[in-house]
Design a protein around this motif. Structure first.
Motif, PDB file in Angstrom:
ATOM      1  N   UNK A   5       0.820  -1.221   0.000  1.00 57.85           N
ATOM      2  CA  UNK A   5       0.000   0.000   0.000  1.00 57.85           C
ATOM      3  C   UNK A   5       0.853   1.270   0.000  1.00 57.85           C
ATOM      4  N   UNK A   6       2.179   1.102  -0.106  1.00 61.37           N
ATOM      5  CA  UNK A   6       3.063   2.275  -0.145  1.00 61.37           C
ATOM      6  C   UNK A   6       3.500   2.546  -1.591  1.00 61.37           C
ATOM      7  N   UNK A   7       4.092   3.714  -1.792  1.00 65.56           N
ATOM      8  CA  UNK A   7       4.712   3.993  -3.089  1.00 65.56           C
ATOM      9  C   UNK A   7       5.881   3.025  -3.237  1.00 65.56           C
ATOM     10  N   UNK A   8       5.977   2.324  -4.364  1.00 66.02           N
ATOM     11  CA  UNK A   8       7.082   1.372  -4.548  1.00 66.02           C
ATOM     12  C   UNK A   8       8.357   2.158  -4.833  1.00 66.02           C
ATOM     13  N   UNK A  34     -10.255   0.281   2.745  1.00 64.48           N
ATOM     14  CA  UNK A  34     -10.511   1.362   3.717  1.00 64.48           C
ATOM     15  C   UNK A  34     -10.133   2.720   3.129  1.00 64.48           C
ATOM     16  N   UNK A  35      -8.969   2.748   2.513  1.00 64.59           N
ATOM     17  CA  UNK A  35      -8.456   3.979   1.904  1.00 64.59           C
ATOM     18  C   UNK A  35      -9.376   4.462   0.777  1.00 64.59           C
ATOM     19  N   UNK A  36      -9.781   3.509  -0.083  1.00 64.80           N
ATOM     20  CA  UNK A  36     -10.645   3.859  -1.217  1.00 64.80           C
ATOM     21  C   UNK A  36     -12.004   4.367  -0.714  1.00 64.80           C
ATOM     22  N   UNK A  37     -12.507   3.733   0.362  1.00 67.37           N
ATOM     23  CA  UNK A  37     -13.792   4.172   0.929  1.00 67.37           C
ATOM     24  C   UNK A  37     -13.690   5.609   1.424  1.00 67.37           C
ATOM     25  N   UNK A  38     -12.556   5.935   2.064  1.00 63.43           N
ATOM     26  CA  UNK A  38     -12.351   7.296   2.587  1.00 63.43           C
ATOM     27  C   UNK A  38     -12.346   8.300   1.425  1.00 63.43           C
ATOM     28  N   UNK A  64      -6.732   3.991  -6.400  1.00 62.16           N
ATOM     29  CA  UNK A  64      -5.630   3.535  -7.264  1.00 62.16           C
ATOM     30  C   UNK A  64      -4.730   2.537  -6.548  1.00 62.16           C
ATOM     31  N   UNK A  65      -4.580   2.692  -5.225  1.00 64.99           N
ATOM     32  CA  UNK A  65      -3.758   1.730  -4.468  1.00 64.99           C
ATOM     33  C   UNK A  65      -4.419   0.348  -4.498  1.00 64.99           C
ATOM     34  N   UNK A  66      -5.735   0.337  -4.298  1.00 68.05           N
ATOM     35  CA  UNK A  66      -6.481  -0.930  -4.322  1.00 68.05           C
ATOM     36  C   UNK A  66      -6.378  -1.582  -5.705  1.00 68.05           C
ATOM     37  N   UNK A  98     -18.318  -6.614  -2.847  1.00 63.35           N
ATOM     38  CA  UNK A  98     -19.070  -5.750  -1.929  1.00 63.35           C
ATOM     39  C   UNK A  98     -18.644  -4.296  -2.067  1.00 63.35           C
ATOM     40  N   UNK A  99     -17.329  -4.100  -2.110  1.00 64.13           N
ATOM     41  CA  UNK A  99     -16.806  -2.736  -2.208  1.00 64.13           C
ATOM     42  C   UNK A  99     -17.256  -2.078  -3.518  1.00 64.13           C
ATOM     43  N   UNK A 100     -17.186  -2.844  -4.618  1.00 64.41           N
ATOM     44  CA  UNK A 100     -17.638  -2.329  -5.915  1.00 64.41           C
ATOM     45  C   UNK A 100     -19.096  -1.890  -5.827  1.00 64.41           C
ATOM     46  N   UNK A 101     -19.902  -2.731  -5.155  1.00 64.91           N
ATOM     47  CA  UNK A 101     -21.316  -2.393  -4.998  1.00 64.91           C
ATOM     48  C   UNK A 101     -21.530  -1.225  -4.039  1.00 64.91           C
ATOM     49  N   UNK A 102     -20.637  -1.097  -3.024  1.00 66.81           N
ATOM     50  CA  UNK A 102     -20.730   0.062  -2.116  1.00 66.81           C
ATOM     51  C   UNK A 102     -20.619   1.355  -2.910  1.00 66.81           C
TER      52      UNK A 102
END
Length: 675
Positions: A5-8, A34-38, A64-66, A98-102
């Motif tokens: 989840x960090x910059x490579x 979590x990050x994408x939801x925020x 984008x991280x997800x 689920x997240x896509x549907x959220x």
């Protein structure tokens, strides 16, 4: 924080494969979600009036991280999987669904997107911005945003179930492929088989500390066996095993999965207001409707069937004359076709293979790309890879600017699914004035080098390499602003154009002269072989076309009508194949239970697109032939209007801009010898 989840902090921000542990994935997915939801919440909670910038653009770059974690994980789950990876895939797929549907069922978010969409006429958008806005709006409307709350819940359940079923389907096919082996200990059983195939089978047996030779259902083992083995009973055994994958009533049986997937897709389409799954899918394709697809397939069938029947009769007569075979069976087709082809053209794969050393063929694809598009491929050794067999390249343009990173992964192994595909680890896009370049991968299953020989390809494998490389170029040359419109993010019946057109160069003497050298003597492939390759290109094209059409029609049968009353998968299939059937039925076999393209890959209601794209590719290549196959003017038109544009505009507009007209099927029929 997970490394994922960090910059490579790596060269060109490439994935640090060797530092990723299996236990990193699940927490990384959770963190990414979590990050994408925020990021989504921030759009919803923004008190300002919704605009293209604060709503559509912010949404485009959210998650984008997800996306990056998903592409790394699911690419490896196809190319380098194991039990633990598969377990994580089963756990994480419902979370992602689920997240896509959220997102798509988030009413507050949709109302903001709709507010921007409703005023699109007055926004003064570029064509690319207009496409992005349309696509974002449709990603909601086509996924239930306009539904009542109870229906949204229903949709969520269907999506979760579908994502699990398609994973299960793929795992069953892989397990069945791995479960079968033909272990031979008598040398007489090897009669007819090429030396390279025997050697590969020997080294597989050695690796298992067994005597003799082991043949498997992996393509580099299976296809030569069916094509060359003189022992008809053994060919039968292999063919039945291949056709019985996930159709054996055991723990890996896919019959129920197929019926459930087809019914759930239908239910989902109905819920969204579409007549069938195919109506839903084809709304976002060049073909537009199931009616158009059926017309297209049946028109081609009418032209191909007489040719196929004639070819089948010739093949039957030939097998009878040669070996007294009374009735041609499925396990006889490749074998006698190869023998007939040798008799007619005196050309077989074994004669050609010495001229097609894998490294040289790959280099040939690189040279073709250089001549057409000014690209240079340089192998580099300081980019991390997920398996030692992978090779990595920096791709640069005429000004020595980075175009792409390219990963090549060419040999079969236990954790890799069959077939060949192109994928990406990172998309191209422009953000904050930086053009982020893509990381593209080609994955194939070619024969491994042995103790005495390098990897030598059949001509069919040469065209496969060029085909996947064509998809690769579509990804590498991407030059769009937004990641979701970049590279191969185009209508599915357009995506095969860049790949299929590349195959044409494999038949051109001028192109073959660049890479077809004998691996021992360095001698260039003899011109009479090249002429025979060209002549034999349309050999049994009627049969090949009929086969492709049968798959396309089966796909449309599952998805273009109400499947709720189908209870017997085999009986249903038999009925669908009636118009294209030439060989006797094999009761132990089914097609659908291992038809991964449509039940695991993204080709449901889309298998016809291979043929659709052939019409495009034959028409497009005719333009190259008129002007010269390395004509840089035509190449640059193709690059500018097709390869670099991704899904920024409707494909027919892009095609006409390149070609000056709509594609005509005549070029394909001429090339296939069906006119």
């Amino acid at each position: 924080m997970s490394i994922l989840t960090q910059y490579f902090n790596t060269r060109h921000n490439t994935a640090p494969f060797s530092q990723i542990k299996i236990e990193d994935y699940f927490p990384a997915f959770q963190e990414g979600i979590t990050q994408a939801k925020a990021e989504i919440d921030a759009i919803v909670d923004n008190p300002e009036t919704p605009t293209f910038e604060n709503t559509i653009l912010t949404l485009e770059y959210s998650g984008d991280i997800l996306d990056r974690i998903s592409s790394i994980f699911f690419n490896l789950n196809s190319a380098e999987t194991n039990d633990e990876m598969q377990k994580i895939a089963q756990e994480v797929s419902p979370l992602l669904s689920d997240f896509g549907n959220d997102i798509t069922l988030n009413a507050a978010l949709f109302s903001k997107v709709k507010a921007v969409y409703d005023q699109k006429e007055s926004l003064n958008l570029t064509p690319e911005q207009t496409t992005l806005l349309d696509k974002k709006y449709k990603s909601f409307s086509r996924n239930g945003a306009n539904l009542a709350e109870d229906k949204k819940e229903q949709l969520r359940e269907i999506d979760k179930e579908l994502s699990k079923l398609s994973l299960q389907f793929g795992e069953n096919v892989l397990a069945e492929t791995n479960a079968f082996e033909l272990h031979l200990t008598s040398e007489s059983d090897l009669a007819g088989l090429p030396e390279g195939t025997i050697e590969a089978a020997r080294s597989l047996a050695k690796s298992q500390e067994k005597e003799g030779w082991i043949f498997t259902l992996d393509h580099p083992s299976y296809i030569p066996f069916l094509t060359y083995a003189d022992n008809r009973e053994l060919r039968k055994k292999m063919a039945i095993a291949f056709g019985a994958k996930a159709f054996q009533g055991n723990e890996f049986d896919n019959q129920e999965n197929v019926l459930k997937i087809a019914k759930l897709r239908f239910e989902r389409a109905n819920l969204l207001g579409y007549k069938t799954h195919a109506h839903f899918v084809l709304e976002e394709r060049m073909a537009e409707s199931p009616e158009k697809v059926f017309t297209f397939l049946n028109d081609l069938l009418a032209k191909a069937k007489p040719a196929a029947q004639k070819e089948f009769a010739e093949l039957t007569a030939f097998a009878k004359e040669l070996d007294g075979i009374e009735e041609l069976e499925k396990w006889d087709g490749s074998y006698y076709s190869e023998k007939l082809k040798q008799q007619l053209f005196n050309l077989d794969d074994e004669k050609l293979k010495p001229y097609f050393q894998l490294e040289k063929v790959l280099n040939g694809a690189f040279i073709v790309a250089e001549k057409l598009y000014g690209l240079t491929f340089t192998e580099v050794f300081d980019i991390d890879k997920y398996h030692e067999e992978v090779t990595t390249y920096e791709v640069t343009d005429a000004e020595n600017k980075l175009v792409s990173i390219f990963y090549a992964d060419f040999f079969p192994r236990k954790g890799k699914r069959n077939g060949a595909w192109m994928t990406s680890f990172k998309s191209q896009y422009v953000k904050d004035d930086v053009n982020e370049r893509p990381h593209i991968s080609n994955v194939c299953n070619f024969t491994k080098p042995t103790e005495t020989k390098p990897s030598l390809l059949t001509f069919n494998e040469v065209t496969t390499l060029f085909h996947e490389f064509g998809h690769g170029l579509h990804g590498m040359l991407a030059n769009t602003t937004y990641p979701s419109l970049s590279g191969t993010s185009v209508f599915w019946d357009f995506v095969e154009l860049p790949s299929q057109i590349m195959e044409n160069w494999c038949y051109e003497p001028e192109a073959l002269a660049l890479f077809a050298n004998h691996y021992e003597t360095g001698e260039i492939i003899p011109i009479e072989y090249v002429q025979k390759i060209k002549e034999s290109a349309s050999f049994q094209e009627g049969l090949a076309t009929l086969r492709q059409l049968s798959f396309g029609l089966l796909d449309m049968a599952w998805h273009g009508q109400d499947p709720t009353n189908i209870t017997d998968l085999k009986a249903f299939e038999t009925e669908q194949f009636a118009d294209t059937k030439l060989y006797p039925e094999v009761k132990e076999n089914a097609m659908s239970t291992a038809f991964s393209h449509i039940f695991q890959g993204g080709y449901s209601s889309g298998y016809y697109s291979y043929k659709w794209a052939e019409v495009l590719d034959a028409d497009a290549f005719e333009y190259f032939q008129e002007k010269g196959i390395f004509n840089t003017e035509v190449a640059s038109k193709f690059k500018e209007n097709v390869l670099s544009k991704g899904g920024t505009e409707h494909p027919m507009l892009l095609y006409k801009r390149f070609r000056g007209q709509e594609p005509k099927p005549e070029a394909l029929l001429k090339r296939a010898g069906l006119l």
